[in-house]
Design a protein around this motif. Structure first.
Motif, PDB file in Angstrom:
ATOM      1  N   ALA A  25      -8.453   0.896 -32.262  1.00  0.00           N
ATOM      2  CA  ALA A  25      -9.493   1.188 -31.268  1.00  0.00           C
ATOM      3  C   ALA A  25      -9.903  -0.046 -30.475  1.00  0.00           C
ATOM      4  N   ARG A  28      -8.139  -0.222 -27.050  1.00  0.00           N
ATOM      5  CA  ARG A  28      -8.269   0.923 -26.147  1.00  0.00           C
ATOM      6  C   ARG A  28      -8.938   0.450 -24.856  1.00  0.00           C
ATOM      7  N   GLY A  31     -12.598   0.824 -23.366  1.00  0.00           N
ATOM      8  CA  GLY A  31     -13.033   0.543 -24.721  1.00  0.00           C
ATOM      9  C   GLY A  31     -14.178  -0.437 -24.818  1.00  0.00           C
ATOM     10  N   ASP A 106      -7.315   5.872 -23.766  1.00  0.00           N
ATOM     11  CA  ASP A 106      -7.743   6.774 -24.825  1.00  0.00           C
ATOM     12  C   ASP A 106      -6.988   8.096 -24.811  1.00  0.00           C
ATOM     13  N   ASP A 107      -6.264   8.397 -23.724  1.00  0.00           N
ATOM     14  CA  ASP A 107      -5.463   9.617 -23.680  1.00  0.00           C
ATOM     15  C   ASP A 107      -4.055   9.411 -24.227  1.00  0.00           C
TER      16      ASP A 107
END
Length: 204
Positions: A25, A28, A31, A106-107
């Motif tokens: 994460a 990202r 982010g 994030d996709d």
């Protein structure tokens, strides 16, 4: 993306927490990165040893100032560009250029994906510029698919490239689509080699 890395007289919004550099994460986009982050904020988030000023390649062969994250690690390297003039105290763009990278949207879009994978994940054809010029391979239209730009989010851009010596892809300033029968190899030859996010004015 020719942006300066000017960071003088920036008003910070809050001290960020150090990121977990092992966590997916953390990489990202956008982010953890926000438009109003400063150089100190980036150092606190990603570690001072992983944040440096550097000159990087800009458009049409020019060199521009940037803040480079993880410059010694090709799979974690990212380039942060600040704005110009009245926007010199704000992050404008974060750019990742790599054949493979831990950075991703994030996709799920990330460097290393083939054009075929991109179209499959999008669920619709992907329209892009022909290859082998300054703006070659830039995706220009997701045709209403899953990866289409969403309102009120930083602008996302994707650029395709190809391996040296490859063939079977469209060249030049024209507009092309995935699945074009004239280029049956382009789905595997074309691969994501650049992603970027650009923050709109007055982003937090």
């Amino acid at each position: 993306m020719a942006r300066s890395a000017s960071l003088a007289n920036v008003t910070r919004i809050a001290d960020p927490e150090p990121a977990d550099l092992a966590a997916d994460a953390t990489y990202r986009l956008p982010g953890l990165i926000r438009a109003r982050m400063t150089l100190d904020d980036l150092r606190l988030t990603f570690g001072a040893a992983n944040v440096e000023r550097a000159e990087v390649d800009g458009a049409e062969g020019e060199s521009v100032d940037a803040i480079v994250l993880f410059g010694a690690d090709a799979q974690r390297r990212a380039e942060v560009f600040f704005g110009e003039g009245a926007d010199a105290q704000r992050i404008d763009t974060v750019r990742v250029r790599a054949s493979r990278s831990r950075w991703h949207f994030d996709d799920g879009v990330r460097p290393g994906m083939t054009l075929a994978e991109l179209a499959r994940g999008n669920g619709a054809p992907v329209t892009f510029n022909g290859f082998d010029w300054d703006y070659g391979g830039i995706v220009t239209d997701w045709n209403g698919g899953a990866f289409a730009q969403k309102q009120d989010e930083p602008f996302r851009s994707v650029q395709l490239g190809h391996a040296e010596g490859a063939s079977g892809y469209p060249v030049g300033e024209g507009s092309y689509r995935s699945g074009d029968a004239r280029y049956p190899k382009q789905g595997t030859v074309g691969k994501v080699e650049g992603i970027a996010v650009t923050f709109p004015a007055r982003s937090p």
